[in-house]
Motif scaffolding. Structure first.
Motif, PDB file in Angstrom:
ATOM      1  N   THR A  42      22.882  22.960 -29.373  1.00 44.98           N
ATOM      2  CA  THR A  42      23.091  23.344 -30.769  1.00 44.98           C
ATOM      3  C   THR A  42      22.038  24.355 -31.207  1.00 44.98           C
ATOM      4  O   THR A  42      22.358  25.374 -31.824  1.00 44.98           O
ATOM      5  N   ARG A  43      20.775  24.093 -30.863  1.00 45.54           N
ATOM      6  CA  ARG A  43      19.707  25.014 -31.265  1.00 45.54           C
ATOM      7  C   ARG A  43      19.899  26.395 -30.654  1.00 45.54           C
ATOM      8  O   ARG A  43      19.767  27.416 -31.342  1.00 45.54           O
ATOM      9  N   VAL A  44      20.217  26.454 -29.375  1.00 42.02           N
ATOM     10  CA  VAL A  44      20.454  27.749 -28.728  1.00 42.02           C
ATOM     11  C   VAL A  44      21.640  28.446 -29.379  1.00 42.02           C
ATOM     12  O   VAL A  44      21.596  29.655 -29.635  1.00 42.02           O
ATOM     13  N   SER A  45      22.685  27.708 -29.678  1.00 40.76           N
ATOM     14  CA  SER A  45      23.868  28.293 -30.311  1.00 40.76           C
ATOM     15  C   SER A  45      23.537  28.825 -31.705  1.00 40.76           C
ATOM     16  O   SER A  45      24.073  29.855 -32.121  1.00 40.76           O
ATOM     17  N   GLN A  46      22.643  28.145 -32.426  1.00 41.05           N
ATOM     18  CA  GLN A  46      22.182  28.665 -33.716  1.00 41.05           C
ATOM     19  C   GLN A  46      21.480  30.003 -33.523  1.00 41.05           C
ATOM     20  O   GLN A  46      21.743  30.958 -34.263  1.00 41.05           O
ATOM     21  N   LEU A  47      20.588  30.065 -32.558  1.00 41.14           N
ATOM     22  CA  LEU A  47      19.848  31.306 -32.304  1.00 41.14           C
ATOM     23  C   LEU A  47      20.784  32.455 -31.958  1.00 41.14           C
ATOM     24  O   LEU A  47      20.548  33.595 -32.360  1.00 41.14           O
ATOM     25  N   ASN A  48      21.828  32.154 -31.204  1.00 36.90           N
ATOM     26  CA  ASN A  48      22.765  33.185 -30.762  1.00 36.90           C
ATOM     27  C   ASN A  48      23.870  33.458 -31.778  1.00 36.90           C
ATOM     28  O   ASN A  48      24.694  34.345 -31.564  1.00 36.90           O
ATOM     29  N   GLY A  49      23.891  32.731 -32.869  1.00 36.67           N
ATOM     30  CA  GLY A  49      24.903  32.946 -33.894  1.00 36.67           C
ATOM     31  C   GLY A  49      26.306  32.596 -33.430  1.00 36.67           C
ATOM     32  O   GLY A  49      27.270  33.236 -33.848  1.00 36.67           O
ATOM     33  N   CYS A  50      26.430  31.583 -32.585  1.00 37.88           N
ATOM     34  CA  CYS A  50      27.738  31.201 -32.058  1.00 37.88           C
ATOM     35  C   CYS A  50      28.339  30.082 -32.910  1.00 37.88           C
ATOM     36  O   CYS A  50      28.045  28.897 -32.710  1.00 37.88           O
ATOM     37  N   ALA A  51      29.168  30.471 -33.855  1.00 36.07           N
ATOM     38  CA  ALA A  51      29.765  29.512 -34.784  1.00 36.07           C
ATOM     39  C   ALA A  51      30.600  28.463 -34.058  1.00 36.07           C
ATOM     40  O   ALA A  51      30.548  27.278 -34.390  1.00 36.07           O
ATOM     41  N   PHE A  52      31.377  28.886 -33.068  1.00 37.67           N
ATOM     42  CA  PHE A  52      32.227  27.961 -32.326  1.00 37.67           C
ATOM     43  C   PHE A  52      31.392  26.870 -31.659  1.00 37.67           C
ATOM     44  O   PHE A  52      31.685  25.684 -31.764  1.00 37.67           O
ATOM     45  N   CYS A  53      30.328  27.277 -30.966  1.00 37.31           N
ATOM     46  CA  CYS A  53      29.501  26.312 -30.231  1.00 37.31           C
ATOM     47  C   CYS A  53      28.673  25.438 -31.163  1.00 37.31           C
ATOM     48  O   CYS A  53      28.507  24.240 -30.902  1.00 37.31           O
ATOM     49  N   VAL A  54      28.156  25.996 -32.260  1.00 37.22           N
ATOM     50  CA  VAL A  54      27.426  25.174 -33.220  1.00 37.22           C
ATOM     51  C   VAL A  54      28.349  24.091 -33.743  1.00 37.22           C
ATOM     52  O   VAL A  54      28.001  22.904 -33.768  1.00 37.22           O
ATOM     53  N   ASP A  55      29.548  24.466 -34.160  1.00 32.92           N
ATOM     54  CA  ASP A  55      30.513  23.508 -34.678  1.00 32.92           C
ATOM     55  C   ASP A  55      30.811  22.425 -33.640  1.00 32.92           C
ATOM     56  O   ASP A  55      30.776  21.228 -33.953  1.00 32.92           O
ATOM     57  N   THR A  98      15.948  31.719 -24.372  1.00 32.29           N
ATOM     58  CA  THR A  98      17.024  32.382 -25.101  1.00 32.29           C
ATOM     59  C   THR A  98      16.568  33.724 -25.665  1.00 32.29           C
ATOM     60  O   THR A  98      17.328  34.683 -25.681  1.00 32.29           O
ATOM     61  N   ARG A  99      15.327  33.787 -26.092  1.00 31.80           N
ATOM     62  CA  ARG A  99      14.792  35.005 -26.715  1.00 31.80           C
ATOM     63  C   ARG A  99      13.998  35.831 -25.710  1.00 31.80           C
ATOM     64  O   ARG A  99      12.872  36.246 -25.988  1.00 31.80           O
TER      65      ARG A  99
END
Length: 153
Positions: A42-55, A98-99
């Motif tokens: 979830t944290r990585v998906s937040q960093l990458n702006g991936c709405a699908f994966c965060v959800d 990730t960064r």
């Protein structure tokens, strides 16, 4: 903003998708436990702006019993006392991997923090999970995987 999917990427390249899913099945069996793995994803998906994966990963965490407060505070994990030293070390490492364009100077400190909390096996499993969620994020963002409205889990 256009949110229509770009291509049916799973259908176009099913073997690559299946291979990624197989890696996911392997990392899901990690000794790190499902909650830590899902928090990191979830944290990585937040960093990458991936709405699908965060959800998806937030819903998975709710099914695992994670609290709304910890989920809502994940993007500000450094500012709260809601996460264990182990979780914080995992978040530091996940963010470092990730960064990558931010430079590699801080990786030693992130890795040293990991060594205090995780075995070598766990560090490798965590690193594979971070690598994989970054790949999933890039496909989902690049292909505009849609987020469907769903009931709250």
């Amino acid at each position: 903003m256009n949110t229509a999917p770009r291509l049916p990427w799973i259908e176009i390249s099913p073997k690559a998708y299946q291979a990624m899913a197989a890696v996911g099945a392997t990392t899901a069996k990690s000794s790190l436990g499902p909650i830590l793995m899902e928090l990191v994803k979830t944290r990585v998906s937040q960093l990458n702006g991936c709405a699908f994966c965060v959800d998806m990963h937030v819903r998975d965490l709710r099914r695992l019993g994670e609290t709304w407060q910890r989920l809502n505070s994940l993007c500000t994990w450094r500012e709260t006392g809601l996460y264990s030293a182990r979780e914080r070390a995992a978040f530091h490492w996940a963010e470092a991997l990730t960064r990558l364009p931010d430079g590699h100077d801080h990786h030693d400190a992130s890795f040293d923090a990991l060594k205090d909390q995780f075995s070598d096996q766990e560090i490798v499993e965590l690193s594979w999970a971070v690598a994989q969620i970054n790949a999933w994020n890039r496909m989902a963002v690049g292909m505009r995987a849609p987020v469907a409205e769903k009931d709250i889990a």
